[in-house]
Each structure stands twice: as structure tokens, then as C-alpha cells.
Scaffold this active site. Structure first.
Site, short mmCIF file in Angstrom:
data_model
loop_
_atom_site.label_atom_id
_atom_site.label_comp_id
_atom_site.label_asym_id
_atom_site.label_seq_id
_atom_site.Cartn_x
_atom_site.Cartn_y
_atom_site.Cartn_z
CG ASP A 141 44.67 39.35 45.36
OD1 ASP A 141 43.87 39.78 44.50
OD2 ASP A 141 44.56 39.60 46.57
CG ASP A 155 42.74 44.45 43.42
OD1 ASP A 155 41.52 44.36 43.64
OD2 ASP A 155 43.58 43.65 43.88
#
Length: 187
Positions: A141, A155
Site C-alpha cells: 500500500d 483498491d
């Protein structure tokens, strides 16, 4: 099943296999998914090469920035002790999206399901190949949304795809000539 076999059984070929529209939606979904997966994995590789874990690079003040973290859990690092469950869920989600893409038709559905599939597979790849082990890897991330959470491009694709699914559910579905012929009492 051929059209002749279907006529003998009194059914339509559409009841036993994907329609031409379903095949087009599946083809489009797979193209969008491959592109989304490539963008996701490319952006993660770039983030790993350019960012230092734990350091934040502000892009829009405190609202948005870049911060490399490795997430063992789901959204907001929930379930970090059960990474293998997310691997299984990701795999099942990818299979379900393909099943739905075969059954639905139209470019809108192909794009929506392709985004969801590409994002799901992007995070699934991380879980399969990233440390600490196969099936329990941590997701890369790097998109920091204020002090709320850090996500990735996969995402974004998943959220955009689910948003498009919601829009598609609200919009009328165009009817094909074959459907009109079956439901029109005048024919």
C-alpha cells in the site's frame, strides 16, 4: 449444445451457455482486468523502488500523500492475523466475477467487472508472492488518504468497479431483438 439439439429438447441455446453478449462482456472484463492488474503491479513496483517505508511524502498537504506500508490484513489492517483467509476470499471473488461476467452482457458490465477483477487479482498477487510466505504475503500500500488509511491502485479499481456495478443496477438494460421476440405477444 447446438440450436438443433435445443429445438429437439424444447429449450433455447441461451439457457445452456453464454450468450454472444455475455462472451463480449467477459472478453471486455478480461481486457480491463489485465490492464488494471498491470497498472496496479507497475505502480506497486514503482512505489517500492522510490519510497522509503514509513516515510510520508505529502502531495496535497495532509489530505493525500504517498507512504509505503505492507498491510497483512484487509482494509484498515483488519484481520492481520488471518492473511490466508483473505487469499482464499480474493481467489473466490475473482472466480465469482468471471462467472458474473459470462452471465451479464454489455460494455458497462464488462468494464465494471473488469475493474473489480483486476483489483482483486492485484491484491491477490501480493498475498501470493510477497513476504512473509506464499498465501500470507502482505499487500503493498502507498496511497495515503490523510490520517485515515493507506491503500493502493488495486483498491481504487475495486471501489470504482463496485461503484459502476451500482450505477449499472440503476440503469435500464437494453433488450435484444431475441428477447423482444420472446416476450412480444404479437410475434
Amino acid at each position: 449444445m447446438t440450436a438443433q439439439d435445443a429445438a429437439v429438447e424444447g429449450t433455447s441455446t441461451q439457457e445452456h451457455g453464454p450468450t454472444a453478449g455475455g462472451k463480449r462482456a467477459l472478453r471486455l472484463a478480461l481486457i480491463v482486468a489485465v490492464l488494471a492488474l498491470a497498472v496496479d503491479q507497475g505502480s506497486k513496483a514503482l512505489a517500492v523502488a522510490q519510497l522509503t517505508p514509513g516515510e510520508r511524502m505529502p502531495l496535497l498537504g495532509d489530505l493525500f500523500g504517498l507512504s509505503l506500508v505492507y498491510n497483512p490484513g484487509a482494509a484498515f489492517s483488519l484481520g492481520s492475523g488471518a492473511t490466508w483467509i483473505f487469499t482464499i476470499v480474493g481467489l473466490l471473488a475473482a472466480v465469482m466475477v468471471v462467472v458474473f461476467a459470462v452471465r451479464l452482457r454489455g460494455a458497462r458490465w464488462g468494464v465494471a467487472l473488469g475493474l473489480v477483477l483486476g483489483g482483486a487479482v492485484g491484491n491477490l498477487v501480493d498475498r501470493l508472492v510477497n513476504p512473509p510466505s506464499f498465501g500470507q504475503g502482505h499487500v503493498t500500500d502507498f496511497l495515503a488518504y490523510g490520517n485515515l488509511f493507506v491503500g493502493n491502485v488495486a483498491d481504487v479499481f475495486i471501489v470504482a468497479g463496485v461503484g459502476l456495478v451500482c450505477v449499472n443496477l440503476l440503469l435500464p438494460t437494453p433488450r435484444t431483438t431475441a428477447e423482444t421476440d420472446r416476450t412480444d405477444p404479437a410475434s
